[in-house]
Design an enzyme around this catalytic site. Structure first.
Site, PDB file in Angstrom:
ATOM      1  N   SER A 102       0.826  -1.212   0.000  1.00 54.91           N
ATOM      2  CA  SER A 102       0.000   0.000   0.000  1.00 54.91           C
ATOM      3  C   SER A 102       0.861   1.263   0.000  1.00 54.91           C
ATOM      4  O   SER A 102       1.649   1.477  -0.917  1.00 54.91           O
ATOM      5  CB  SER A 102      -0.941  -0.052   1.200  1.00 54.91           C
ATOM      6  OG  SER A 102      -1.907   0.956   1.161  1.00 54.91           O
ATOM      7  N   ASP A 241      -2.374   6.107  -3.429  1.00 56.29           N
ATOM      8  CA  ASP A 241      -1.223   5.474  -2.779  1.00 56.29           C
ATOM      9  C   ASP A 241      -0.741   4.334  -3.671  1.00 56.29           C
ATOM     10  O   ASP A 241      -1.208   4.159  -4.798  1.00 56.29           O
ATOM     11  CB  ASP A 241      -1.589   4.986  -1.378  1.00 56.29           C
ATOM     12  CG  ASP A 241      -2.740   3.989  -1.379  1.00 56.29           C
ATOM     13  OD1 ASP A 241      -3.517   3.981  -2.357  1.00 56.29           O
ATOM     14  OD2 ASP A 241      -2.881   3.226  -0.406  1.00 56.29           O
ATOM     15  N   ASP A 245      -5.877   2.036  -3.345  1.00 52.81           N
ATOM     16  CA  ASP A 245      -7.146   1.884  -2.645  1.00 52.81           C
ATOM     17  C   ASP A 245      -7.486   3.151  -1.858  1.00 52.81           C
ATOM     18  O   ASP A 245      -8.522   3.225  -1.209  1.00 52.81           O
ATOM     19  CB  ASP A 245      -7.171   0.652  -1.738  1.00 52.81           C
ATOM     20  CG  ASP A 245      -6.139   0.681  -0.613  1.00 52.81           C
ATOM     21  OD1 ASP A 245      -5.322   1.631  -0.572  1.00 52.81           O
ATOM     22  OD2 ASP A 245      -6.156  -0.239   0.223  1.00 52.81           O
TER      23      ASP A 245
END
Length: 445
Positions: A102, A241, A245
């Site tokens: 992430s 990012d 998400d």
């Protein structure tokens, strides 16, 4: 041994905490648990990743683990996490695997696992996978034709973009948007999706080389995006990012629009369109009090969940609600996805601008962010400290001082021996004074 799964999958320093061996064994365990009740002749998994270098190694290991357990793998390549979740459902797969850390820096990586339908795992399923990983099941692995096969899905990006267009309520013609792709998973599909919807797109940080993901860019580093929006005279800036998400925004003047403000804008738009189920928005305890005040003025209820998009998802499912998210930019629209989707969020925000004829700054003005002070206090026993009489009494005193013009939140960290002290107030000096006092009380226990 501590719990392997964190709040969003298994994450760590690639090739140190998160090795190829662990990835392979985790994939075997996940395959056994998530295909145990399958009636299909051949079980299928969807596997994708973000572009960080270690993803190549870990994807190879995950694929080896899945195929060794007799699961066919659909390789969708570099795609956002929500795309992998969507395709897991579309292809009627037994599970999906996204390899990404992430917003974390490049040396880290992670493995996110989805159940059938692209849904995140609940705690009981994660525990079952961990048990299968550490236990000796005595099961033999398949051989011959029963070994899983690998097939690349060459049109995966196009399928995802086509899906995103179904969520649009208005074309984006005439809007110029700067998109910071974080040199991550949205570098191709992000600009593609916005252009397909009609926007004029200026993409920055959209040249991943495996090493530059999240490096001074994306949703955790907004300065370059703010500068680019002003320089290009764009209507909006959007920052994703590494696995896309999340979405944060920047208005036409370069001011940041955080996840709370984005949720406020979308909630009002959906309420007007009759799309906001039970006139309710799901947020977390970390959302600013300003969001609650804005929603109250708009006649919208706010249901509060624990920190983490998985808990937002649990509340959304339990209540059948249609919008939820976090201050960090995780926004979930259950009618169109099973997880936070940054590109979808950006599209919906742009559509609201197109539909209303309002600028980003005008829309975001619906919410005034109250000053917020957050102090992390190191403690010996976070649970005991948070529940101690002196701390409880100090919190009560602070709440009396604030009344309806602020709030106090003490939250033990989920991963460290820390107690997080947060105070919000209409006056920053008041918030700082109360937070400092509470932090001293916490530290003294």
């Amino acid at each position: 041994m501590g719990r392997l799964f964190g709040t969003d999958g298994v994450r760590g320093l690639a090739n140190s905490d998160l090795t190829a061996d662990l990835a392979l064994r985790l994939a075997v365990a996940a395959a056994r648990v998530l295909t145990a009740d399958s009636k299909k002749e051949r079980s299928v998994a969807v596997v994708g990743r973000d572009p960080r270098a270690s993803g190549e190694m870990l994807q190879a290991a995950v694929t080896a683990g899945l195929t060794s357990a007799g699961v066919d793998v659909l390789d969708v390549g570099v795609l956002p996490t929500p795309a992998v979740a969507y395709l897991t459902g579309k292809f009627d797969a037994c599970l999906g695997v996204m390899i990404s850390a992430s917003h974390n820096p490049m040396p880290d990586n992670g493995i996110k696992i989805f159940a059938a339908g692209g849904h995140k795992l609940d705690d009981t399923v994660e525990a079952a996978i961990e048990a299968a990983l550490h236990g000796d099941t005595g099961e033999s692995l398949p051989v011959g034709a029963a070994i899983g096969r690998v097939r690349p899905v060459t049109d995966a990006a196009e399928l995802y973009v086509t899906h995103l267009r179904t969520a649009l309520s208005a074309p984006l013609d005439g809007l110029t948007v700067v998109v910071d792709c974080a040199n991550g998973a949205a570098s191709v599909v992000g600009p593609l999706a916005y252009r397909a919807a009609g926007a004029n797109v200026i993409a920055i940080h959209a040249d991943p080389d495996g090493l530059n993901i999240n490096d001074g860019c994306g949703s955790t580093h907004l300065a370059n995006l703010q500068k680019a929006v002003v320089e290009h005279g764009a209507h909006l800036g959007l920052a994703h990012d590494g696995d896309a998400d999340r979405c944060l925004a920047v208005d036409e003047n370069g001011a940041v629009i955080d996840g709370d403000a984005i949720m406020a804008v979308l909630a009002v738009a959906m309420n007007e369109a009759g799309e906001l189920v039970d006139n309710t928005l799901v947020a977390t305890v970390m959302s600013n009090l300003g969001l609650h005040i804005a929603m109250r003025s708009a006649g919208i209820e706010v249901v509060t969940a624990s920190v983490g998009d998985r808990y937002v998802l649990e509340e959304l499912r339990a209540g059948g609600y249609s919008l939820g998210g976090e201050q960090s930019g995780h926004v979930v629209l259950p009618d169109f996805g099973t997880t936070g989707d940054g590109v979808l969020t950006g599209l919906r925000l742009l559509a609201r601008m197109a539909q209303s004829g309002s600028s980003a700054s005008e829309l975001a003005a619906i919410m005034t962010t109250l000053p917020q002070v957050l102090i992390n206090v190191k403690v010996g026993d976070k649970a005991a400290v948070a529940s101690s009489d002196s701390v409880v009494s100090a919190v009560a005193d602070a709440e009396r001082i604030l009344g309806e013009d602020g709030r106090v939140l003490l939250r033990p960290s989920g991963t460290e021996q820390l107690v997080r002290v947060m105070v919000e107030a209409t006056d920053l000096a008041v918030a700082q004074k109360l937070a400092d006092s509470l932090a001293e009380t916490v530290a003294s226990v």
